[in-house]
Write a protein that holds these residues in place. Structure first.
Motif, mmCIF file in Angstrom:
data_model
loop_
_atom_site.group_PDB
_atom_site.id
_atom_site.type_symbol
_atom_site.label_atom_id
_atom_site.label_comp_id
_atom_site.label_asym_id
_atom_site.label_seq_id
_atom_site.Cartn_x
_atom_site.Cartn_y
_atom_site.Cartn_z
ATOM 1 N N ASN A 1 0.719 -1.130 0.200
ATOM 2 C CA ASN A 1 0.071 -0.098 0.082
ATOM 3 C C ASN A 1 0.867 1.418 -0.175
ATOM 4 O O ASN A 1 0.471 2.160 -0.481
ATOM 5 C CB ASN A 1 -0.771 -0.287 1.234
ATOM 6 N N TYR A 2 2.198 1.122 0.666
ATOM 7 C CA TYR A 2 2.843 2.518 0.743
ATOM 8 C C TYR A 2 3.441 2.648 -0.805
ATOM 9 O O TYR A 2 3.600 3.811 -1.144
ATOM 10 C CB TYR A 2 4.100 2.356 1.779
ATOM 11 N N VAL A 3 3.669 1.495 -1.294
ATOM 12 C CA VAL A 3 4.433 1.857 -2.813
ATOM 13 C C VAL A 3 3.232 2.350 -3.656
ATOM 14 O O VAL A 3 3.357 3.363 -4.513
ATOM 15 C CB VAL A 3 4.877 0.516 -3.563
ATOM 16 N N ILE B 1 9.839 -8.083 2.916
ATOM 17 C CA ILE B 1 8.716 -8.625 3.868
ATOM 18 C C ILE B 1 9.293 -8.279 5.060
ATOM 19 O O ILE B 1 8.358 -8.609 6.177
ATOM 20 C CB ILE B 1 8.168 -10.031 3.347
ATOM 21 N N ALA B 2 10.680 -8.278 5.429
ATOM 22 C CA ALA B 2 10.947 -8.293 6.699
ATOM 23 C C ALA B 2 11.056 -6.802 7.307
ATOM 24 O O ALA B 2 11.077 -6.828 8.507
ATOM 25 C CB ALA B 2 12.521 -8.808 6.653
ATOM 26 N N ASP B 3 11.035 -5.750 6.612
ATOM 27 C CA ASP B 3 11.155 -4.339 7.275
ATOM 28 C C ASP B 3 9.834 -3.572 6.991
ATOM 29 O O ASP B 3 9.313 -3.830 5.978
ATOM 30 C CB ASP B 3 12.490 -3.724 6.536
ATOM 31 N N GLU B 4 9.561 -2.877 7.894
ATOM 32 C CA GLU B 4 8.423 -1.773 7.731
ATOM 33 C C GLU B 4 9.045 -0.417 7.457
ATOM 34 O O GLU B 4 8.592 0.583 8.196
ATOM 35 C CB GLU B 4 7.488 -1.918 9.001
ATOM 36 N N TYR B 5 9.854 -0.212 6.649
ATOM 37 C CA TYR B 5 10.408 1.083 6.483
ATOM 38 C C TYR B 5 9.856 1.634 5.203
ATOM 39 O O TYR B 5 10.348 2.671 4.772
ATOM 40 C CB TYR B 5 11.968 0.923 6.290
ATOM 41 N N GLN B 6 8.969 1.270 4.387
ATOM 42 C CA GLN B 6 8.528 1.669 3.299
ATOM 43 C C GLN B 6 7.613 2.844 3.514
ATOM 44 O O GLN B 6 7.207 3.435 2.457
ATOM 45 C CB GLN B 6 7.423 0.590 2.717
ATOM 46 N N PHE B 7 7.374 3.193 4.732
ATOM 47 C CA PHE B 7 6.355 4.571 5.158
ATOM 48 C C PHE B 7 7.209 5.705 4.618
ATOM 49 O O PHE B 7 6.499 6.789 4.464
ATOM 50 C CB PHE B 7 6.180 4.504 6.631
#
Length: 314
Positions: A59-61, A304-310
């Motif tokens: 969704n971020y992308v 899938i490991a990181d939630e830095y896409q924000f």
């Protein structure tokens, strides 16, 4: 602190090696989440990811694509556990990476999808991944590059026009270190594209410093993959001298380090932006640097490991 003390434990490498040897003698095919695979290959175990995290990152992308006015190409890179699944021990658990690829393609309709799976699968009999490291080889990166160019409507260079150069045949990578295995042969690192005429500026701490497409000093240390561009950095700008070619912003992980030499044949500038270490505004960066096109490219495990896409929405 716990991670540090675990890594610095006295005799750690020796204990891991002893454990892996014992497991092999007992007939086991895995140690420390690494499979002892066919073809003298070590493959990291790939488990079913957190579905909510995958959806959020996609969704971020998608939000990012909807808020920029230049073309965006998006893709994820399948790894050894997917392309070389036939090398895994019989019955080894292995979650589907192709399902994640299909989900990613459908979740970001505004971006051009680059199908990296097909060329990697078609060439799976070749040395497209390292056997002891989680990255793709320069050859694998080339096949990924051809898919990226096709998705962007551009013509890739022909690999036959370049000569392969082996810079080392003594590379033991990250999976080797994690596995404790000591009986597999080392990998080799190859290059195809010369660094002549290419200017590289690295930003390790926010200030510019002269970099290089290839950093020979890393061939003398353990982290030999950092030979490409000098390793992890928040921002790296590559200028090729192709004045009539577009400027590319590549939002990426370390797989793009060995991909970049091929990109120098197609773009005037390649801006390598790693959101894990660079929290500046990507949209502002696009405007300030006259970027013509964006590519978002990650290996599936890193994605899938990181939630830095924000940061894509900053």
């Amino acid at each position: 602190f716990e991670t540090y003390t675990t890594d610095q434990f006295v005799g750690r490498d020796g204990w891991i090696a002893l454990k892996s040897t014992t497991e092999r003698v007992l007939g086991k095919k895995e140690n420390n989440n690494v499979y002892f695979a066919a073809g003298d290959t070590l493959i990291s175990r790939f488990d079913e990811p957190d579905g909510e995290k995958v959806t959020n990152n996609l969704n971020y992308v998608n939000n990012f694509v909807e808020n920029v006015d230049i073309p965006v190409t998006f893709s994820l890179i399948p790894t050894q556990a997917c392309i070389w699944a036939d090398r895994l021990p019989a019955g080894a658990p292995n979650a589907s990476q192709t399902a994640i690829l299909e989900q990613a393609k459908a979740a970001v309709p505004g971006a051009s999808w680059a199908d990296l799976y097909t060329p990697l699968w078609e060439h799976k009999g070749e040395d497209i991944f390292y056997r002891t490291d989680h990255h793709w080889t320069s050859l694998g990166a080339y096949y990924g590059y051809t898919a990226l160019m096709e998705a962007m409507g551009m013509e890739p260079v022909d690999l036959a026009d370049y000569e392969r150069t082996t810079v080392t045949d003594q590379f033991y990578g990250t999976i080797f270190s994690a596995s404790g295995v000591r009986w597999v042969a080392p990998d080799r690192i190859d290059t195809y594209i010369p660094a002549d005429g290419v200017k590289v500026t690295s930003y390790f701490d926010g200030t510019p410093s002269q970099g290089s497409l290839y950093v020979d000093s890393y061939l003398e240390v353990k982290d030999k993959y950092s030979y490409f561009l000098g390793g992890v950095q928040p921002l790296c700008v590559v200028e090729t001298g192709l004045t009539d070619a577009p400027r590319l912003l590549l939002i990426r992980d370390s797989y793009s380090d060995s991909l970049t030499p091929f990109l120098t044949q197609s773009f005037s500038q390649i801006h390598l932006f790693d959101p894990r270490y660079n929290l500046s505004s990507i949209q502002g960066y696009i405007q300030d640097n006259g970027i013509d096109a964006v590519a978002v490219l990650y290996s599936i495990p890193n994605y899938i490991a990181d939630e830095y896409q924000f940061v894509l929405s900053r």
